[in-house]
Design a protein around this motif. Structure first.
Motif, PDB file in Angstrom:
ATOM      1  N   PRO A 117       0.741  -1.296   0.070  1.00 43.57           N
ATOM      2  CA  PRO A 117      -0.155  -0.041  -0.003  1.00 43.57           C
ATOM      3  C   PRO A 117       0.906   1.478  -0.042  1.00 43.57           C
ATOM      4  O   PRO A 117       0.538   2.262  -0.785  1.00 43.57           O
ATOM      5  CB  PRO A 117      -0.880  -0.137   1.241  1.00 43.57           C
ATOM      6  N   ALA A 118       2.062   1.344   0.822  1.00 45.63           N
ATOM      7  CA  ALA A 118       2.802   2.456   0.547  1.00 45.63           C
ATOM      8  C   ALA A 118       3.346   2.958  -0.467  1.00 45.63           C
ATOM      9  O   ALA A 118       3.703   3.878  -0.647  1.00 45.63           O
ATOM     10  CB  ALA A 118       3.820   2.349   1.688  1.00 45.63           C
ATOM     11  N   GLU A 119       3.486   1.778  -1.467  1.00 53.28           N
ATOM     12  CA  GLU A 119       4.037   2.158  -2.885  1.00 53.28           C
ATOM     13  C   GLU A 119       2.824   2.622  -4.017  1.00 53.28           C
ATOM     14  O   GLU A 119       3.315   2.799  -5.166  1.00 53.28           O
ATOM     15  CB  GLU A 119       4.899   1.012  -3.186  1.00 53.28           C
ATOM     16  N   GLN A 120       1.559   2.432  -3.527  1.00 51.04           N
ATOM     17  CA  GLN A 120       0.511   2.305  -4.508  1.00 51.04           C
ATOM     18  C   GLN A 120       0.467   3.641  -5.252  1.00 51.04           C
ATOM     19  O   GLN A 120       0.435   3.834  -6.337  1.00 51.04           O
ATOM     20  CB  GLN A 120      -0.864   2.015  -4.022  1.00 51.04           C
ATOM     21  N   ALA A 121       0.717   4.916  -4.310  1.00 44.59           N
ATOM     22  CA  ALA A 121       0.629   6.066  -5.035  1.00 44.59           C
ATOM     23  C   ALA A 121       1.717   6.494  -5.861  1.00 44.59           C
ATOM     24  O   ALA A 121       1.649   7.211  -6.939  1.00 44.59           O
ATOM     25  CB  ALA A 121       0.637   7.157  -3.888  1.00 44.59           C
ATOM     26  N   ASP A 122       3.186   5.960  -5.609  1.00 44.60           N
ATOM     27  CA  ASP A 122       4.049   6.392  -6.469  1.00 44.60           C
ATOM     28  C   ASP A 122       3.959   5.680  -7.750  1.00 44.60           C
ATOM     29  O   ASP A 122       4.211   6.280  -8.933  1.00 44.60           O
ATOM     30  CB  ASP A 122       5.347   5.894  -5.879  1.00 44.60           C
ATOM     31  N   ARG A 123       3.324   4.415  -7.699  1.00 43.89           N
ATOM     32  CA  ARG A 123       3.146   3.487  -9.010  1.00 43.89           C
ATOM     33  C   ARG A 123       2.008   4.062  -9.849  1.00 43.89           C
ATOM     34  O   ARG A 123       2.034   4.253 -10.892  1.00 43.89           O
ATOM     35  CB  ARG A 123       2.791   1.940  -8.574  1.00 43.89           C
ATOM     36  N   LEU A 124       1.110   4.612  -9.285  1.00 46.06           N
ATOM     37  CA  LEU A 124       0.130   5.287  -9.822  1.00 46.06           C
ATOM     38  C   LEU A 124       0.314   6.442 -10.389  1.00 46.06           C
ATOM     39  O   LEU A 124       0.099   6.811 -11.782  1.00 46.06           O
ATOM     40  CB  LEU A 124      -1.295   5.540  -8.910  1.00 46.06           C
ATOM     41  N   ARG A 125       1.162   7.291  -9.815  1.00 43.67           N
ATOM     42  CA  ARG A 125       1.721   8.493 -10.489  1.00 43.67           C
ATOM     43  C   ARG A 125       2.726   8.018 -11.773  1.00 43.67           C
ATOM     44  O   ARG A 125       2.469   8.624 -12.997  1.00 43.67           O
ATOM     45  CB  ARG A 125       2.673   9.142  -9.679  1.00 43.67           C
ATOM     46  N   LEU A 126       3.659   7.025 -11.503  1.00 41.79           N
ATOM     47  CA  LEU A 126       4.379   6.771 -12.913  1.00 41.79           C
ATOM     48  C   LEU A 126       3.410   6.191 -13.996  1.00 41.79           C
ATOM     49  O   LEU A 126       3.704   6.806 -15.158  1.00 41.79           O
ATOM     50  CB  LEU A 126       5.227   5.594 -12.351  1.00 41.79           C
TER      51      LEU A 126
END
Length: 313
Positions: A117-126
């Motif tokens: 969950p902590a990486e979801q925002a970054d991956r969505l942005r990419l």
């Protein structure tokens, strides 16, 4: 129309064709379905040719051909086979692009689903910054800014062909992530306004680049089989081609002194290791061995050069 000729109402035609009255009316209003006549009360009447035409229209629509293409097929009876072939080929190309987009979306969704969950925002942005299906245009622009100005078009095209990875049609989540990171890397603003090009390449100039990059491509092709066999770097034909490419661009010749100078300059240059690492992920099929890239071939050749210089010292 004489009394013995067939004249169906719109409802009768729809029933014979297994269609709805609304469908028949739509095609008739669109000018695709010919009327044989009108009744005294102004109602449409259709003959057998309308039934044949309606079957053809529905078959073409079942293939998902758009109405303009259906119209082209119907209006070009003399060349119907060729027109239909062109229409089907065009729709197949469109469908291939749509399927590729769906596969990329599926892999992107799995990428988000499987990450912490902590990486979801970054991956969505990419992922959100990348077109689907993905375009290689940003990567090509990155390299065009990196290459020497006024470099010959043929040499530029040859370099871009090996430097820009083509996205796989059926990607795994890791490949989607790698391509998204490549996109982010190549579109990020450069502090100096231009991507840093190695000095060893820049001093060759546009004229030297015309021989440098094709020569490097030849050296990489010779090194790739060794990489695929996981052979340790060693002096040989690939290294000779590598050194010759630089020597030709510099207007020099291959010598021990030149090899020592070249190794020293290459060791001091900026690297694009991350680009080539990500490229390898994009190119490598799931479960396969890492696919060689120009970056990994260059690493292999640099190490071979260092070993050759050490052995001659």
């Amino acid at each position: 129309m004489s009394s013995y000729e067939v004249a169906w109402s719109i409802g009768e035609l729809a029933e014979r064709a297994g269609a709805t009255v609304k469908t028949v009316r739509f095609y008739s209003d669109s000018g695709l379905l010919p009327e044989a006549s009108r009744s005294g009360g102004g109602h449409r009447r259709y003959g057998p040719e309308a039934l044949e035409r309606l079957h053809l229209i529905r078959s073409l629509r079942t293939l998902d051909l758009p109405l303009p293409e259906v119209r082209r097929v119907l209006e070009n009876e003399g060349a119907a086979g060729r027109v239909l072939e062109d229409a089907v080929a065009g729709r197949l190309r469109e469908l291939g692009s749509e399927l590729k987009a769906l596969r990329w979306r599926e892999a992107a969704l799995r990428l988000v689903q499987e990450c912490p969950p902590a990486e979801q925002a970054d991956r969505l942005r990419l992922i959100g910054a990348v077109n689907i299906p993905p375009s290689t245009a940003p990567l090509a622009r990155f390299w065009r800014a990196w290459l020497p100005p006024r470099m010959p078009t043929r040499a530029t095209s040859a370099f871009l062909e090996v430097a820009v990875p083509q996205p796989p049609d059926e990607p795994e989540p890791a490949q989607v992530l790698a391509f998204a990171r490549l996109h982010a890397m190549t579109t990020a603003p450069c502090p100096g306004g231009r991507q840093p090009q190695p000095e060893v390449h820049r001093v060759a100039g546009a004229r030297g680049a015309a021989t440098l990059y094709p020569g490097l491509a030849e050296a990489y092709e010779l090194a790739v089989p060794q990489l695929r066999r996981a052979r340790d770097p060693y002096p040989g034909e690939a290294l000779d081609a590598y050194v010759a490419a630089y020597a030709s661009a510099y207007g020099s010749r291959d010598s021990r002194e030149f090899r020592r100078m070249l190794a020293a300059q290459l060791a001091a240059e900026p690297r694009l290791d991350l680009y080539w690492e990500l490229t390898a992920v994009v190119l490598t099929p799931p479960g396969g061995r890492p696919e060689p890239t120009p970056g990994s071939a260059d690493d292999w050749l640099r190490t071979a050069l260092e070993q050759d210089n050490a052995a001659a010292a």
